[in-house]
Design an enzyme around this catalytic site. Sequence first.
Site, mmCIF file in Angstrom:
data_model
loop_
_atom_site.group_PDB
_atom_site.id
_atom_site.type_symbol
_atom_site.label_atom_id
_atom_site.label_comp_id
_atom_site.label_asym_id
_atom_site.label_seq_id
_atom_site.Cartn_x
_atom_site.Cartn_y
_atom_site.Cartn_z
ATOM 1 N N CYS A 1 0.831 -1.199 0.000
ATOM 2 C CA CYS A 1 0.000 0.000 0.000
ATOM 3 C C CYS A 1 0.870 1.255 0.000
ATOM 4 O O CYS A 1 0.609 2.209 -0.743
ATOM 5 C CB CYS A 1 -0.923 -0.014 1.217
ATOM 6 S SG CYS A 1 -2.129 1.340 1.251
ATOM 7 N N CYS A 2 1.913 1.261 0.826
ATOM 8 C CA CYS A 2 2.829 2.404 0.875
ATOM 9 C C CYS A 2 3.493 2.631 -0.478
ATOM 10 O O CYS A 2 3.694 3.774 -0.902
ATOM 11 C CB CYS A 2 3.897 2.176 1.938
ATOM 12 S SG CYS A 2 3.353 2.380 3.650
ATOM 13 N N CYS B 1 -0.569 8.629 7.145
ATOM 14 C CA CYS B 1 -1.964 8.397 6.766
ATOM 15 C C CYS B 1 -2.813 8.190 8.022
ATOM 16 O O CYS B 1 -2.350 7.629 9.017
ATOM 17 C CB CYS B 1 -2.064 7.173 5.860
ATOM 18 S SG CYS B 1 -1.316 7.404 4.230
ATOM 19 N N CYS C 1 -3.174 4.738 9.675
ATOM 20 C CA CYS C 1 -1.892 4.126 10.046
ATOM 21 C C CYS C 1 -1.140 4.914 11.114
ATOM 22 O O CYS C 1 0.029 4.645 11.379
ATOM 23 C CB CYS C 1 -1.009 3.975 8.810
ATOM 24 S SG CYS C 1 -1.708 2.928 7.531
ATOM 25 N N CYS D 1 8.234 3.493 5.339
ATOM 26 C CA CYS D 1 7.281 3.233 4.257
ATOM 27 C C CYS D 1 7.967 2.907 2.953
ATOM 28 O O CYS D 1 7.308 2.509 1.993
ATOM 29 C CB CYS D 1 6.356 4.425 4.069
ATOM 30 S SG CYS D 1 7.228 5.940 3.632
#
Length: 229
Positions: A114-115, A197, A200, A224
């Site tokens: 996702c990162c 985010c 997170c 990340c």
Amino acid sequence: MENIDQVLADQPSIQEAILRLTQTFPGAVAFSSSFGQEDQVIADIIWRHALPVRVFTLDTGRLFQETYDLMDLTRARYKQPFEIYFPGTSAVERLVAEKGVNSFYDSVENRKECCFIRKVEPLNRALEGTKVWITGLRSEQSDNRQNMPAIEWDEQRQLYKYNPLIDWSYEQMLAYLDEHNVPFNKLHKKGFISIGCAPCTRAIEPGEHPRAGRWWWEQSQKECGLHSH
């Protein structure tokens, strides 16, 4: 090309160092801001002294509302433009369709995926054609940043990375923000030291490491992929 070590050999001030870098690499110096406290210090230096640096940020699509508010506040304060890079639509759509909206909670691998989609790939696009990338990294932030130099060569992206605040303490940074009345994220007053985010990031407790609030559910280096070595 002038050796970059010679450009900064006499340890100039941050303002002078950035000016020299822009003179050595005209039109090819960029600063990436996540609108954290460190980044606000550097943005203030760049804009207050009218340094010819391209400023950009990454909008992952999952940021806090307070971060967006700070973007608008910063734009109003300095009257200076900054570019905003977004993740590729098709990549995000594919990730969500295959793994769901919150797949990053399931494993470190999913979180890094996702990162990469939301941060690393847009960063790589933002840095195309750049010769010097300015960051707000400080050595106190995490273990793998403790030995980072002020200037280093990023082999993967084939550019120089300048970390002007790498040796600054947290207290030095706060003192600068206060002295120059620099706007900062309201979440910092609520225990959010390192802000990423929204799903997170959590506030930290007294005595916890500054990065403890990032990806708190996993045991990792709390990175990340933007600044991996």
